[in-house]
Scaffold this active site. Sequence first.
Site, PDB file in Angstrom:
ATOM      1  CG  HIS A  21      -0.405   0.288   2.516  1.00 47.02           C
ATOM      2  ND1 HIS A  21      -0.110  -0.686   3.442  1.00 47.02           N
ATOM      3  CD2 HIS A  21      -0.059   1.461   3.099  1.00 47.02           C
ATOM      4  CE1 HIS A  21       0.367  -0.135   4.535  1.00 47.02           C
ATOM      5  NE2 HIS A  21       0.419   1.173   4.356  1.00 47.02           N
TER       6      HIS A  21
ATOM      7  CG  ASP B  43       0.073  -4.050   2.892  1.00 49.02           C
ATOM      8  OD1 ASP B  43       0.182  -3.436   1.813  1.00 49.02           O
ATOM      9  OD2 ASP B  43       0.089  -3.479   3.995  1.00 49.02           O
TER      10      ASP B  43
ATOM     11  N   GLY C 174       3.316   6.518   7.747  1.00 49.01           N
ATOM     12  CA  GLY C 174       4.695   6.657   7.301  1.00 49.01           C
ATOM     13  C   GLY C 174       5.598   5.567   7.845  1.00 49.01           C
ATOM     14  CG  ASN C 175       6.255   4.251  11.974  1.00 47.28           C
ATOM     15  OD1 ASN C 175       5.702   5.154  12.592  1.00 47.28           O
ATOM     16  ND2 ASN C 175       7.522   3.910  12.170  1.00 47.28           N
ATOM     17  CB  SER C 176       3.162   1.700   6.086  1.00 42.98           C
ATOM     18  OG  SER C 176       1.980   1.877   6.816  1.00 42.98           O
TER      19      SER C 176
ATOM     20  CG  LEU D  62      -8.448 -25.515   0.095  1.00 41.73           C
ATOM     21  CD1 LEU D  62      -9.419 -25.676   1.265  1.00 41.73           C
ATOM     22  CD2 LEU D  62      -7.668 -26.805  -0.124  1.00 41.73           C
ATOM     23  N   GLY D  63      -9.621 -23.525  -4.066  1.00 34.76           N
ATOM     24  CA  GLY D  63     -10.594 -23.315  -5.132  1.00 34.76           C
ATOM     25  C   GLY D  63     -12.020 -23.426  -4.643  1.00 34.76           C
TER      26      GLY D  63
END
Length: 373
Positions: A127, A157, A229-231, A285-286
Amino acid sequence: MLSGIRTRFLLASLAIAVMLTTAGVAVAAGTDGSKVSLDAKLINGEVYVKASSLVSGVGGTGTYDSKTKKYTYSPSSAVPDVIKKVSPSVVAIIGKPDDEYADNRFSLAHGTGVIVKKDGWIVTNAHVVKDMKQIVVVTADGQEYEGTRKQIDEKSDLALVKINKTGLKPAVFAPSPLKLNVGETAIAIGTPVSFTLRNTATVGVISGMNRSVSSDYNLIQTDAAINPGNSGGPLINLKGEVIGINSMKFVDVDIDSIGFAIPADTVQYVLNHFYKYGKVKRASLGLELEESWSAVVGLPTEEPMTVVSVPSGNAGKSGIKAGDQMLAVNDRELYSQVELTELLKAYLPGDTVQVTVLSDGDLVTRKLVLSEG
Protein backbone atom coordinates in the site's frame (compact mmCIF):
# COMPACT_ATOMS: atom_id res chain seq x y z
CA MET A 1 23.48 -10.15 33.53
CA LEU A 2 26.12 -12.63 34.63
CA SER A 3 26.35 -11.63 38.29
CA GLY A 4 26.64 -14.57 40.66
CA ILE A 5 28.16 -16.77 37.97
CA ARG A 6 31.92 -17.27 38.22
CA THR A 7 33.72 -17.38 34.86
CA ARG A 8 37.15 -18.37 33.67
CA PHE A 9 38.74 -18.47 30.25
CA LEU A 10 39.73 -21.80 28.71
CA LEU A 11 42.66 -21.01 26.39
CA ALA A 12 42.56 -24.22 24.40
CA SER A 13 39.07 -23.61 23.08
CA LEU A 14 38.73 -19.85 23.71
CA ALA A 15 35.71 -20.48 25.90
CA ILE A 16 34.17 -19.02 29.00
CA ALA A 17 33.83 -21.52 31.82
CA VAL A 18 30.53 -21.04 33.56
CA MET A 19 30.84 -22.53 37.05
CA LEU A 20 27.75 -24.36 38.29
CA THR A 21 27.30 -26.02 41.64
CA THR A 22 25.78 -29.05 39.97
CA ALA A 23 26.14 -30.57 36.53
CA GLY A 24 23.51 -29.25 34.14
CA VAL A 25 22.77 -27.09 31.14
CA ALA A 26 24.33 -23.63 31.01
CA VAL A 27 21.77 -20.94 30.28
CA ALA A 28 21.99 -17.18 30.38
CA ALA A 29 19.29 -14.56 30.34
CA GLY A 30 18.75 -13.06 26.92
CA THR A 31 18.41 -9.35 26.35
CA ASP A 32 14.64 -9.77 26.15
CA GLY A 33 14.46 -11.52 29.52
CA SER A 34 14.06 -14.96 28.00
CA LYS A 35 16.38 -17.89 28.53
CA VAL A 36 18.98 -18.72 25.91
CA SER A 37 20.39 -22.21 25.38
CA LEU A 38 24.13 -22.20 24.63
CA ASP A 39 26.45 -24.91 23.33
CA ALA A 40 28.47 -26.22 26.27
CA LYS A 41 30.82 -28.97 27.42
CA LEU A 42 31.03 -30.57 30.83
CA ILE A 43 34.70 -31.03 31.88
CA ASN A 44 35.61 -32.19 35.38
CA GLY A 45 32.30 -31.05 36.77
CA GLU A 46 32.51 -27.59 35.19
CA VAL A 47 30.40 -26.37 32.28
CA TYR A 48 32.39 -24.55 29.57
CA VAL A 49 30.60 -22.23 27.16
CA LYS A 50 32.24 -20.73 24.08
CA ALA A 51 32.66 -16.98 24.20
CA SER A 52 31.27 -16.71 20.68
CA SER A 53 28.13 -18.58 21.79
CA LEU A 54 27.70 -16.19 24.71
CA VAL A 55 27.94 -13.09 22.54
CA SER A 56 25.70 -14.59 19.86
CA GLY A 57 23.10 -15.78 22.36
CA VAL A 58 22.80 -12.85 24.74
CA GLY A 59 24.36 -9.96 22.83
CA GLY A 60 27.12 -7.64 23.89
CA THR A 61 30.80 -7.82 22.97
CA GLY A 62 33.82 -9.71 24.21
CA THR A 63 37.59 -9.38 23.75
CA TYR A 64 40.52 -11.54 24.82
CA ASP A 65 43.82 -10.01 25.91
CA SER A 66 46.61 -12.50 25.27
CA LYS A 67 49.00 -10.60 27.55
CA THR A 68 46.81 -10.54 30.62
CA LYS A 69 45.01 -13.75 29.63
CA LYS A 70 41.74 -12.04 30.50
CA TYR A 71 38.46 -12.15 28.61
CA THR A 72 36.45 -8.96 28.96
CA TYR A 73 32.71 -9.23 28.35
CA SER A 74 30.58 -6.08 27.95
CA PRO A 75 26.81 -6.59 28.08
CA SER A 76 24.75 -4.96 25.36
CA SER A 77 23.15 -1.62 26.11
CA ALA A 78 20.15 -3.25 24.48
CA VAL A 79 17.82 -0.75 22.81
CA PRO A 80 20.39 1.91 21.75
CA ASP A 81 22.76 -0.74 20.37
CA VAL A 82 19.99 -2.48 18.45
CA ILE A 83 18.75 0.76 16.88
CA LYS A 84 22.30 1.66 15.88
CA LYS A 85 22.79 -1.80 14.40
CA VAL A 86 19.57 -1.94 12.37
CA SER A 87 19.12 1.69 11.25
CA PRO A 88 21.53 1.40 8.27
CA SER A 89 19.18 -1.27 6.87
CA VAL A 90 16.13 1.03 7.02
CA VAL A 91 15.23 3.46 4.21
CA ALA A 92 12.63 6.16 3.72
CA ILE A 93 10.46 6.10 0.59
CA ILE A 94 8.73 9.13 -0.91
CA GLY A 95 6.90 9.80 -4.17
CA LYS A 96 3.96 11.37 -5.92
CA PRO A 97 0.63 9.68 -5.20
CA ASP A 98 -1.28 8.66 -8.32
CA ASP A 99 -4.11 10.97 -7.38
CA GLU A 100 -5.90 13.48 -9.57
CA TYR A 101 -5.93 15.92 -6.65
CA ALA A 102 -2.17 15.65 -6.03
CA ASP A 103 -1.36 18.44 -8.48
CA ASN A 104 1.19 20.48 -6.56
CA ARG A 105 4.76 19.80 -5.50
CA PHE A 106 3.79 19.39 -1.85
CA SER A 107 1.35 16.57 -2.58
CA LEU A 108 3.54 13.61 -1.65
CA ALA A 109 3.14 10.19 -0.08
CA HIS A 110 5.81 8.47 1.97
CA GLY A 111 6.61 5.31 3.87
CA THR A 112 9.49 3.11 4.96
CA GLY A 113 11.40 0.14 3.60
CA VAL A 114 13.88 -2.50 4.71
CA ILE A 115 16.98 -3.48 2.73
CA VAL A 116 16.89 -7.22 2.01
CA LYS A 117 19.79 -7.52 -0.47
CA LYS A 118 23.02 -5.54 -0.58
CA ASP A 119 22.57 -4.72 -4.28
CA GLY A 120 19.57 -2.48 -3.75
CA TRP A 121 16.53 -4.68 -3.09
CA ILE A 122 14.09 -3.25 -0.56
CA VAL A 123 10.91 -4.71 0.93
CA THR A 124 8.05 -2.42 1.89
CA ASN A 125 4.26 -2.49 2.10
CA ALA A 126 2.26 -2.85 -1.10
CA HIS A 127 0.00 0.00 0.00
CA VAL A 128 3.03 2.32 0.28
CA VAL A 129 4.13 2.03 -3.36
CA LYS A 130 1.08 0.68 -5.17
CA ASP A 131 -0.02 4.09 -6.46
CA MET A 132 3.28 5.93 -6.03
CA LYS A 133 5.00 7.63 -8.97
CA GLN A 134 8.54 9.02 -9.15
CA ILE A 135 9.72 6.89 -6.24
CA VAL A 136 12.71 8.25 -4.31
CA VAL A 137 14.52 6.15 -1.69
CA VAL A 138 16.62 7.85 0.98
CA THR A 139 19.11 5.66 2.85
CA ALA A 140 20.06 6.17 6.50
CA ASP A 141 23.16 8.16 5.48
CA GLY A 142 20.99 10.70 3.62
CA GLN A 143 21.73 9.55 0.05
CA GLU A 144 18.90 9.70 -2.51
CA TYR A 145 18.21 7.08 -5.18
CA GLU A 146 15.55 6.60 -7.82
CA GLY A 147 13.38 3.63 -6.91
CA THR A 148 11.62 1.19 -9.21
CA ARG A 149 8.66 -0.90 -8.10
CA LYS A 150 9.45 -4.49 -9.11
CA GLN A 151 6.96 -6.90 -7.54
CA ILE A 152 3.82 -6.27 -5.55
CA ASP A 153 1.46 -8.60 -3.68
CA GLU A 154 -1.59 -6.87 -2.26
CA LYS A 155 -2.89 -9.97 -0.49
CA SER A 156 0.09 -9.97 1.86
CA ASP A 157 0.56 -6.17 1.57
CA LEU A 158 4.22 -6.59 0.54
CA ALA A 159 6.24 -5.22 -2.37
CA LEU A 160 9.82 -5.06 -3.63
CA VAL A 161 11.52 -1.83 -4.70
CA LYS A 162 14.91 -1.71 -6.45
CA ILE A 163 17.52 1.06 -6.37
CA ASN A 164 20.77 1.22 -8.32
CA LYS A 165 23.17 0.86 -5.41
CA THR A 166 25.50 -1.87 -4.13
CA GLY A 167 27.24 -2.39 -0.80
CA LEU A 168 24.10 -1.81 1.26
CA LYS A 169 23.56 -3.51 4.61
CA PRO A 170 20.71 -6.05 4.47
CA ALA A 171 18.61 -6.52 7.57
CA VAL A 172 18.72 -9.84 9.38
CA PHE A 173 15.32 -11.54 9.62
CA ALA A 174 14.37 -13.75 12.55
CA PRO A 175 14.40 -17.44 11.59
CA SER A 176 11.27 -19.41 10.74
CA PRO A 177 9.19 -20.59 12.46
CA LEU A 178 9.02 -17.28 14.27
CA LYS A 179 9.30 -17.64 18.05
CA LEU A 180 8.01 -14.68 20.05
CA ASN A 181 6.66 -14.13 23.53
CA VAL A 182 3.96 -11.67 24.46
CA GLY A 183 5.61 -8.98 26.57
CA GLU A 184 9.07 -9.07 25.01
CA THR A 185 10.55 -5.81 23.79
CA ALA A 186 9.79 -4.68 20.24
CA ILE A 187 11.29 -1.68 18.42
CA ALA A 188 9.76 0.00 15.38
CA ILE A 189 11.90 2.12 13.05
CA GLY A 190 10.37 4.24 10.33
CA THR A 191 9.34 7.59 8.88
CA PRO A 192 6.25 8.66 10.82
CA VAL A 193 4.01 11.57 9.84
CA SER A 194 6.67 13.73 8.14
CA PHE A 195 9.55 12.80 5.83
CA THR A 196 11.78 14.96 8.03
CA LEU A 197 11.34 12.36 10.81
CA ARG A 198 13.24 9.62 8.98
CA ASN A 199 14.65 6.77 11.10
CA THR A 200 12.47 7.50 14.10
CA ALA A 201 12.57 4.67 16.65
CA THR A 202 9.78 3.78 19.05
CA VAL A 203 9.86 1.09 21.73
CA GLY A 204 7.12 -1.14 23.09
CA VAL A 205 6.32 -4.78 23.56
CA ILE A 206 4.75 -7.63 21.64
CA SER A 207 1.10 -7.23 22.64
CA GLY A 208 -0.29 -10.29 20.93
CA MET A 209 0.31 -12.98 18.35
CA ASN A 210 -1.68 -14.55 15.54
CA ARG A 211 -4.02 -11.60 15.13
CA SER A 212 -6.27 -11.64 12.08
CA VAL A 213 -7.40 -8.06 11.57
CA SER A 214 -8.51 -7.08 8.06
CA SER A 215 -5.77 -9.36 6.78
CA ASP A 216 -5.38 -12.65 4.95
CA TYR A 217 -2.50 -13.73 7.19
CA ASN A 218 -1.80 -13.64 10.92
CA LEU A 219 -0.30 -10.42 12.23
CA ILE A 220 1.83 -9.42 15.23
CA GLN A 221 0.24 -6.88 17.55
CA THR A 222 2.49 -4.31 19.25
CA ASP A 223 2.13 -1.17 21.34
CA ALA A 224 5.31 0.34 19.87
CA ALA A 225 4.08 3.57 18.26
CA ILE A 226 3.28 2.99 14.58
CA ASN A 227 2.08 6.09 12.75
CA PRO A 228 1.37 6.99 9.11
CA GLY A 229 4.69 6.66 7.30
CA ASN A 230 5.93 3.79 9.50
CA SER A 231 4.33 1.39 7.02
CA GLY A 232 6.94 -0.89 5.45
CA GLY A 233 9.47 -0.38 8.23
CA PRO A 234 10.84 -3.07 10.52
CA LEU A 235 9.62 -4.30 13.87
CA ILE A 236 12.74 -5.71 15.54
CA ASN A 237 13.69 -7.66 18.63
CA LEU A 238 16.61 -7.05 20.97
CA LYS A 239 18.85 -9.30 18.90
CA GLY A 240 18.52 -6.84 16.04
CA GLU A 241 16.43 -9.28 14.00
CA VAL A 242 13.45 -8.16 11.95
CA ILE A 243 10.44 -9.95 13.40
CA GLY A 244 7.90 -8.15 11.24
CA ILE A 245 7.14 -5.43 8.70
CA ASN A 246 4.91 -2.72 10.17
CA SER A 247 1.67 -2.54 8.26
CA MET A 248 -1.30 -0.96 10.02
CA LYS A 249 -2.78 0.44 13.23
CA PHE A 250 -6.18 1.12 14.73
CA VAL A 251 -7.00 4.83 14.77
CA ASP A 252 -9.73 6.39 16.89
CA VAL A 253 -9.98 8.97 19.66
CA ASP A 254 -10.61 6.14 22.12
CA ILE A 255 -7.82 3.83 20.87
CA ASP A 256 -4.19 3.93 21.92
CA SER A 257 -1.14 1.94 20.85
CA ILE A 258 -2.64 -0.89 18.79
CA GLY A 259 -0.42 -1.51 15.79
CA PHE A 260 0.25 -4.54 13.64
CA ALA A 261 3.14 -6.02 11.70
CA ILE A 262 3.41 -8.77 9.08
CA PRO A 263 5.42 -11.59 10.71
CA ALA A 264 8.93 -12.30 9.39
CA ASP A 265 8.05 -15.82 8.26
CA THR A 266 5.24 -14.49 6.04
CA VAL A 267 7.62 -11.84 4.69
CA GLN A 268 10.19 -14.53 3.86
CA TYR A 269 7.52 -16.66 2.20
CA VAL A 270 6.52 -13.79 -0.08
CA LEU A 271 10.11 -12.72 -0.81
CA ASN A 272 11.13 -16.29 -1.72
CA HIS A 273 8.26 -16.42 -4.23
CA PHE A 274 9.19 -13.00 -5.63
CA TYR A 275 12.80 -14.13 -6.17
CA LYS A 276 11.88 -17.52 -7.64
CA TYR A 277 8.71 -16.84 -9.63
CA GLY A 278 8.45 -13.05 -9.92
CA LYS A 279 5.14 -13.21 -8.06
CA VAL A 280 3.49 -15.13 -5.25
CA LYS A 281 2.29 -18.49 -6.59
CA ARG A 282 -0.35 -18.79 -3.92
CA ALA A 283 -2.06 -22.14 -3.49
CA SER A 284 -5.84 -22.22 -3.11
CA LEU A 285 -8.43 -24.90 -2.45
CA GLY A 286 -10.59 -23.32 -5.13
CA LEU A 287 -13.53 -23.22 -2.73
CA GLU A 288 -15.62 -20.31 -1.53
CA LEU A 289 -15.90 -20.82 2.21
CA GLU A 290 -18.04 -19.18 4.90
CA GLU A 291 -16.80 -18.93 8.47
CA SER A 292 -19.06 -19.60 11.43
CA TRP A 293 -20.55 -16.68 13.33
CA SER A 294 -18.25 -17.44 16.26
CA ALA A 295 -15.14 -17.30 14.09
CA VAL A 296 -16.23 -14.00 12.52
CA VAL A 297 -16.70 -12.25 15.87
CA GLY A 298 -13.54 -13.79 17.35
CA LEU A 299 -14.99 -16.30 19.80
CA PRO A 300 -13.09 -19.54 20.47
CA THR A 301 -14.75 -22.08 18.22
CA GLU A 302 -14.53 -25.51 16.70
CA GLU A 303 -17.36 -24.87 14.27
CA PRO A 304 -16.28 -25.77 10.72
CA MET A 305 -16.36 -23.53 7.68
CA THR A 306 -19.09 -24.19 5.14
CA VAL A 307 -18.54 -24.56 1.39
CA VAL A 308 -20.63 -21.86 -0.31
CA SER A 309 -19.60 -22.61 -3.90
CA VAL A 310 -17.01 -24.55 -5.90
CA PRO A 311 -15.65 -22.14 -8.54
CA SER A 312 -12.48 -24.12 -9.35
CA GLY A 313 -12.47 -27.01 -11.79
CA ASN A 314 -9.92 -28.86 -9.66
CA ALA A 315 -12.13 -28.52 -6.60
CA GLY A 316 -15.14 -29.66 -8.62
CA LYS A 317 -13.32 -32.83 -9.64
CA SER A 318 -12.69 -33.65 -5.97
CA GLY A 319 -16.36 -34.26 -5.32
CA ILE A 320 -16.69 -31.45 -2.78
CA LYS A 321 -19.96 -29.56 -3.20
CA ALA A 322 -21.77 -26.54 -1.83
CA GLY A 323 -23.19 -27.19 1.63
CA ASP A 324 -20.33 -29.47 2.71
CA GLN A 325 -18.63 -28.52 5.97
CA MET A 326 -14.84 -28.47 5.79
CA LEU A 327 -13.22 -29.99 8.85
CA ALA A 328 -9.52 -30.43 7.99
CA VAL A 329 -6.83 -30.20 5.33
CA ASN A 330 -4.16 -32.91 5.50
CA ASP A 331 -5.47 -33.80 8.97
CA ARG A 332 -5.05 -30.21 10.23
CA GLU A 333 -8.31 -28.94 11.69
CA LEU A 334 -9.19 -25.45 10.45
CA TYR A 335 -11.89 -23.05 11.60
CA SER A 336 -11.07 -19.78 9.84
CA GLN A 337 -9.92 -18.39 6.51
CA VAL A 338 -6.69 -17.08 8.05
CA GLU A 339 -5.82 -20.52 9.45
CA LEU A 340 -6.33 -21.97 5.98
CA THR A 341 -4.25 -19.28 4.28
CA GLU A 342 -1.43 -19.81 6.78
CA LEU A 343 -1.50 -23.58 6.17
CA LEU A 344 -1.39 -23.18 2.39
CA LYS A 345 1.89 -21.22 2.56
CA ALA A 346 3.57 -24.64 2.64
CA TYR A 347 2.09 -25.67 -0.72
CA LEU A 348 2.17 -24.68 -4.39
CA PRO A 349 -0.56 -24.77 -7.03
CA GLY A 350 -0.70 -28.28 -8.46
CA ASP A 351 0.06 -29.97 -5.14
CA THR A 352 -2.51 -32.49 -3.91
CA VAL A 353 -4.03 -32.32 -0.44
CA GLN A 354 -6.62 -34.35 1.42
CA VAL A 355 -9.68 -32.41 2.53
CA THR A 356 -11.94 -33.86 5.20
CA VAL A 357 -15.55 -32.73 4.92
CA LEU A 358 -18.91 -33.52 6.44
CA SER A 359 -21.11 -34.18 3.41
CA ASP A 360 -24.76 -35.21 3.74
CA GLY A 361 -24.06 -36.42 7.25
CA ASP A 362 -21.06 -38.54 6.23
CA LEU A 363 -17.45 -37.85 7.19
CA VAL A 364 -15.44 -38.23 3.98
CA THR A 365 -11.94 -37.38 2.76
CA ARG A 366 -11.49 -35.98 -0.75
CA LYS A 367 -8.28 -35.58 -2.74
CA LEU A 368 -8.03 -32.10 -4.16
CA VAL A 369 -5.46 -30.58 -6.54
CA LEU A 370 -4.65 -27.05 -5.41
CA SER A 371 -5.38 -24.15 -7.77
CA GLU A 372 -3.55 -20.86 -8.02
CA GLY A 373 -5.34 -18.09 -6.22
